[in-house]
Motif scaffolding. Structure first.
Motif, PDB file in Angstrom:
ATOM      1  N   GLN A  64       0.827  -1.204   0.000  1.00 40.19           N
ATOM      2  CA  GLN A  64       0.000   0.000   0.000  1.00 40.19           C
ATOM      3  C   GLN A  64       0.860   1.252   0.000  1.00 40.19           C
ATOM      4  OE1 GLN A  64      -1.960   1.486   3.676  1.00 40.19           O
ATOM      5  NE2 GLN A  64      -3.874   0.936   2.652  1.00 40.19           N
ATOM      6  N   VAL A  65       1.934   1.245   0.775  1.00 35.52           N
ATOM      7  CA  VAL A  65       2.848   2.394   0.828  1.00 35.52           C
ATOM      8  C   VAL A  65       3.485   2.617  -0.536  1.00 35.52           C
ATOM      9  CG1 VAL A  65       5.056   3.192   1.760  1.00 35.52           C
ATOM     10  CG2 VAL A  65       3.297   2.289   3.299  1.00 35.52           C
ATOM     11  N   ILE A  94       5.637   5.476   9.106  1.00 36.16           N
ATOM     12  CA  ILE A  94       6.652   4.518   8.681  1.00 36.16           C
ATOM     13  C   ILE A  94       6.790   4.480   7.164  1.00 36.16           C
ATOM     14  CG2 ILE A  94       6.431   3.112  10.768  1.00 36.16           C
ATOM     15  CD1 ILE A  94       4.636   1.193   9.236  1.00 36.16           C
ATOM     16  N   ASP A  95       6.053   5.315   6.449  1.00 33.05           N
ATOM     17  CA  ASP A  95       6.180   5.379   4.991  1.00 33.05           C
ATOM     18  C   ASP A  95       7.323   6.317   4.598  1.00 33.05           C
ATOM     19  OD1 ASP A  95       5.134   8.208   4.562  1.00 33.05           O
ATOM     20  OD2 ASP A  95       3.398   7.317   5.561  1.00 33.05           O
ATOM     21  N   ASP A  96       7.585   6.381   3.290  1.00 29.72           N
ATOM     22  CA  ASP A  96       8.691   7.216   2.792  1.00 29.72           C
ATOM     23  C   ASP A  96       8.189   8.390   1.956  1.00 29.72           C
ATOM     24  OD1 ASP A  96       7.744   5.740   0.619  1.00 29.72           O
ATOM     25  OD2 ASP A  96       9.738   5.468  -0.266  1.00 29.72           O
ATOM     26  N   LEU A  97       6.973   8.856   2.217  1.00 29.90           N
ATOM     27  CA  LEU A  97       6.383   9.897   1.379  1.00 29.90           C
ATOM     28  C   LEU A  97       7.104  11.235   1.509  1.00 29.90           C
ATOM     29  CD1 LEU A  97       2.580   9.064   1.732  1.00 29.90           C
ATOM     30  CD2 LEU A  97       4.159   8.457  -0.107  1.00 29.90           C
ATOM     31  N   HIS A  98       7.600  11.559   2.698  1.00 28.80           N
ATOM     32  CA  HIS A  98       8.364  12.807   2.837  1.00 28.80           C
ATOM     33  C   HIS A  98       9.618  12.759   1.954  1.00 28.80           C
ATOM     34  CE1 HIS A  98       6.171  14.988   5.903  1.00 28.80           C
ATOM     35  NE2 HIS A  98       6.167  13.943   6.712  1.00 28.80           N
ATOM     36  N   GLY A 111      10.224   3.941  12.904  1.00 23.20           N
ATOM     37  CA  GLY A 111      10.822   3.031  11.947  1.00 23.20           C
ATOM     38  C   GLY A 111      10.373   3.277  10.525  1.00 23.20           C
ATOM     39  N   GLU A 112      10.818   2.395   9.629  1.00 23.05           N
ATOM     40  CA  GLU A 112      10.527   2.531   8.201  1.00 23.05           C
ATOM     41  C   GLU A 112      10.088   1.188   7.645  1.00 23.05           C
ATOM     42  OE1 GLU A 112      13.448   5.011   5.983  1.00 23.05           O
ATOM     43  OE2 GLU A 112      14.567   4.947   7.874  1.00 23.05           O
ATOM     44  N   ILE A 113       8.904   1.159   7.064  1.00 23.65           N
ATOM     45  CA  ILE A 113       8.338  -0.103   6.595  1.00 23.65           C
ATOM     46  C   ILE A 113       9.086  -0.665   5.397  1.00 23.65           C
ATOM     47  CG2 ILE A 113       6.643   0.882   5.001  1.00 23.65           C
ATOM     48  CD1 ILE A 113       4.671  -1.256   6.108  1.00 23.65           C
TER      49      ILE A 113
END
Length: 244
Positions: A64-65, A94-98, A111-113
Motif C-alpha cells: 500500500q505504501v 513509517i512510509d517514505d512519502l516525505h 521506523g521505516e516499513i
C-alpha cells in the motif's frame, strides 16, 4: 540568504498527513487495520505468537505504501526546503512519502516499513526495494528478519534525537496527529518557550494543547497555505488570520 530565512522550522507529522495519500491509519474504521487488532499484528507478543500473520500484514501494508504518492502537504514542505528554508521533519509515519517528495532531513520515530531488520541486532537493517519479508528470510547472523517498525510496547530508539531537534526549533509545526501516542506526544514539551507552535488538523480545535495555534484544515490544504505565506515573506511567521 537573509538570516531570518535560516530560522529553524521543525515539523512533526502523524498519520493524518499520509491518510490523504491513501494510507490507512490504525484508528480508521475501515481498511487494513479493521480486521487486524493492534495486539494481533503490532506488538512483540503478536510476533512471538504468530510471526507469519505479522509478516503478511506488513507485506500488505508495504504494498500500500509503494502505491501511495506524496500529497500537497509533503510537496509543500519539500519545496520550502528547496527554497532555502531550514526544515527538519520528525514523523511518526513509517512510509517514505516525505523523502519521495524531496525532503532530506527526515527522522522516523517509529521506523521505516521499507526496511527489514534483524531480530537479534536492531542495527542490522536491510532495504526492501521490492517484495516483502517471508519466514525463512534471515539476517547475516542467521536470525529471522522482521519489519523495521516500532511496535506497541517497544521503546522508541530515536526519541532522544527527536527531543534535541525540537529543542532547536524557532517554529514548531504539528501536522495530522492526535498527539495521543506516547512518548511522541510529549515532544512539544521540549520546544523552546519562545518558539510558536501551530497544529494543522481538521480536529485541531479539539486536539490542540493550550498555547498552540490551530489551523482546522486538512494537511493538504493547511500546510501549502502556510508555506505560501512563508515563501512570500521570506521568513517563518504565524499568520493570525489562518488560526482556526
Amino acid at each position: 540568504m537573509a538570516e531570518e530565512r535560516r530560522s529553524h522550522l521543525v515539523v512533526f507529522t502523524g498519520s493524518g498527513i499520509s491518510a490523504e495519500s491513501g494510507i490507512q491509519t490504525f484508528r480508521a474504521s475501515d481498511g487494513l487495520w479493521a480486521d487486524h487488532p493492534i495486539e494481533a499484528v503490532a506488538t512483540p507478543e503478536a510476533w512471538r505468537r504468530d510471526p507469519r500473520r505479522v509478516l503478511e500484514f506488513y507485506n500488505t501494508r508495504r504494498a500500500q505504501v509503494r502505491r501511495a504518492r506524496p500529497n500537497a502537504a509533503h510537496k509543500a514542505l519539500a519545496e520550502l526546503e528547496k527554497r532555502g528554508f531550514r526544515v527538519s521533519i520528525i514523523t511518526q509515519n513509517i512510509d517514505d512519502l516525505h523523502e519521495r517528495a524531496g525532503s532530506r532531513n527526515v527522522l522516523h520515530l517509529h521506523g521505516e516499513i521499507l526496511k527489514a531488520r534483524s531480530t537479534v541486532d536492531a542495527r542490522m537493517q536491510y532495504r526492501l526495494p521490492r517484495g516483502g519479508i517471508e519466514l525463512g528470510d534471515i539476517c547475516d547472523k542467521g536470525s529471522q528478519l522482521r519489519p523495521d517498525v516500532v511496535w506497541f510496547g517497544e521503546s522508541v530508539p530515536h526519541f532522544a534525537e527527536a527531543c534535541e531537534i525540537v529543542g532547536e526549533a524557532d517554529l514548531l509545526l504539528v501536522v495530522g496527529t492526535s498527539l495521543a501516542v506516547m512518548p511522541a506526544a510529549s515532544l512539544l514539551d521540549h520546544a523552546p518557550m519562545e518558539a510558536p507552535c501551530v497544529l494543522v488538523d481538521p480536529e485541531a480545535e479539539r486536539l490542540s494543547p493550550p498555547g498552540v495555534a490551530r489551523i482546522c484544515q486538512t494537511a493538504g490544504k493547511g500546510v501549502p497555505q502556510l508555506v505560501r505565506h512563508w515563501q512570500r515573506e521570506g521568513r517563518l511567521w504565524m499568520p493570525e488570520t489562518l488560526a482556526g
